[in-house]
Enzyme design. Sequence first.
Site, short mmCIF file in Angstrom:
data_model
loop_
_atom_site.label_atom_id
_atom_site.label_comp_id
_atom_site.label_asym_id
_atom_site.label_seq_id
_atom_site.Cartn_x
_atom_site.Cartn_y
_atom_site.Cartn_z
N PHE A 203 29.28 82.37 -24.95
CA PHE A 203 28.59 82.07 -23.69
C PHE A 203 29.65 81.61 -22.68
CE2 PHE A 203 25.20 80.66 -20.84
CZ PHE A 203 24.30 81.69 -21.04
N LEU A 204 30.59 82.52 -22.47
CA LEU A 204 31.84 82.16 -21.79
C LEU A 204 31.67 81.88 -20.31
CD1 LEU A 204 34.16 84.80 -23.48
CD2 LEU A 204 33.69 82.45 -24.20
N HIS A 205 32.53 80.99 -19.80
CA HIS A 205 32.59 80.68 -18.38
C HIS A 205 34.06 80.56 -17.98
CE1 HIS A 205 33.43 76.66 -19.82
NE2 HIS A 205 32.27 76.62 -20.45
N HIS B 10 36.63 78.77 -20.31
CA HIS B 10 37.16 79.57 -21.42
C HIS B 10 38.20 80.58 -20.91
CE1 HIS B 10 32.91 78.68 -22.89
NE2 HIS B 10 33.64 78.17 -23.85
N GLN C 125 29.44 72.12 -37.33
CA GLN C 125 29.77 71.05 -36.39
C GLN C 125 28.53 70.55 -35.63
OE1 GLN C 125 32.57 73.69 -34.22
NE2 GLN C 125 31.80 72.71 -32.37
N ARG D 195 26.53 74.58 -22.10
CA ARG D 195 25.26 73.85 -22.16
C ARG D 195 24.66 73.60 -20.77
NH1 ARG D 195 27.93 71.35 -26.92
NH2 ARG D 195 26.56 71.75 -28.69
P1 AMP Z 1 33.27 75.81 -26.59
O1 AMP Z 1 32.93 77.25 -26.51
O2 AMP Z 1 32.39 74.94 -25.76
O3 AMP Z 1 33.45 75.31 -27.99
O4 AMP Z 1 34.69 75.65 -25.90
C1 AMP Z 1 35.79 76.43 -26.33
C2 AMP Z 1 37.03 75.91 -25.69
O5 AMP Z 1 36.91 75.96 -24.26
C3 AMP Z 1 37.32 74.45 -26.04
O6 AMP Z 1 38.71 74.27 -26.21
C4 AMP Z 1 36.82 73.72 -24.82
O7 AMP Z 1 37.45 72.47 -24.63
C5 AMP Z 1 37.18 74.69 -23.73
N1 AMP Z 1 36.38 74.43 -22.54
C6 AMP Z 1 35.03 74.31 -22.47
N2 AMP Z 1 34.65 74.02 -21.21
C7 AMP Z 1 35.78 73.92 -20.47
C8 AMP Z 1 36.06 73.63 -19.11
N3 AMP Z 1 35.09 73.36 -18.24
N4 AMP Z 1 37.35 73.63 -18.71
C9 AMP Z 1 38.35 73.90 -19.59
N5 AMP Z 1 38.16 74.18 -20.88
C10 AMP Z 1 36.89 74.19 -21.32
#
Ligand code: AMP
Length: 276
Positions: A28-30, A33, A57, A183
């Site tokens: 669910f990339l933004h 990521h 987790q 989220r």
């Molecule tokens: P997730 O998919 O939420 O597990 O995040 C994957 C990676 O992206 C993790 O290393 C997060 O810390 C990083 N990440 C998530 N949101 C952000 C953001 N707003 N800015 C920078 N890195 C992010």
Amino acid sequence: MQVCATVAEVRAARPNFATLGLVPTMGFLHEGHLSLVRASRAANAATAATLFVNPTQFGPNDDFGRYPRARERDLDLLSAAGCDLVFAPEVETMYPSGFETRIEIGGVTEGLEGSVRPGHFAGVATVVAKLFNIVQPTRAYFGQKDAQQVTVIRKLVRDLDMPVEVVVQPTVREADGLAMSSRNTYLTPEQRRDGLALWRALSSARALYEGGERSADRLRAAMAQPVAAIGATADYISIAHPLTLRELDVIGEDGALLSLAVRLGTTRLLDNILLP
Ligand code: AMP
């Protein structure tokens, strides 16, 4: 871009890359990521990303079942960002029957998220260790957004002598300051507005610090105000040592990690900044 679902496929592809950067994600990339993908591309011959919503987790009351998923869109974004390899395994591939290993890290997992989500960091450490063993990256990229996770992974790598360089990238924010998060999609328009309280809390504490305030309690009190103003409850409001994550009385030469987690309805938002 090659998309792999099995460990054998990743192992077969790995020798094609002299240096490989890894960006682990739950999809669910933004932009947050994608900023990690760009940082990896700038420093490595090739970049791999993983898409895996890791069940271990999540606690029993967490949002595993409803965590947002958008596989095809994610693959398009990763391809457009120049990713070379994606590992997107099924749960059974990562945790086949008979799987019985857990990596428990002490100390830095005890406070903050660890105090509210028991077992969360054991799940994170175990899956990240597996991903490192499968992909064998030269460097791995993580976001400052999840500050305690960064501390835990650095400790994992150091304590278990993993041959990986951990690289941390700044938190990417929406124009108004809200930290990007998969989220955020859960938020109603009203909760989206209330979500700004986290950024307000961090900004007002930073302003006090920059004005010379060093009392952690006074900064915590300043952070509590915007949260109280939206009628929300914080799981924690923390002024901690940036390396040990122990709560501080006074901010000293090492500076501090300011962090908070706030519940808006059933959604938990996290944010943090490092001082100075
Ligand atoms: P997730 O998919 O939420 O597990 O995040 C994957 C990676 O992206 C993790 O290393 C997060 O810390 C990083 N990440 C998530 N949101 C952000 C953001 N707003 N800015 C920078 N890195 C992010």
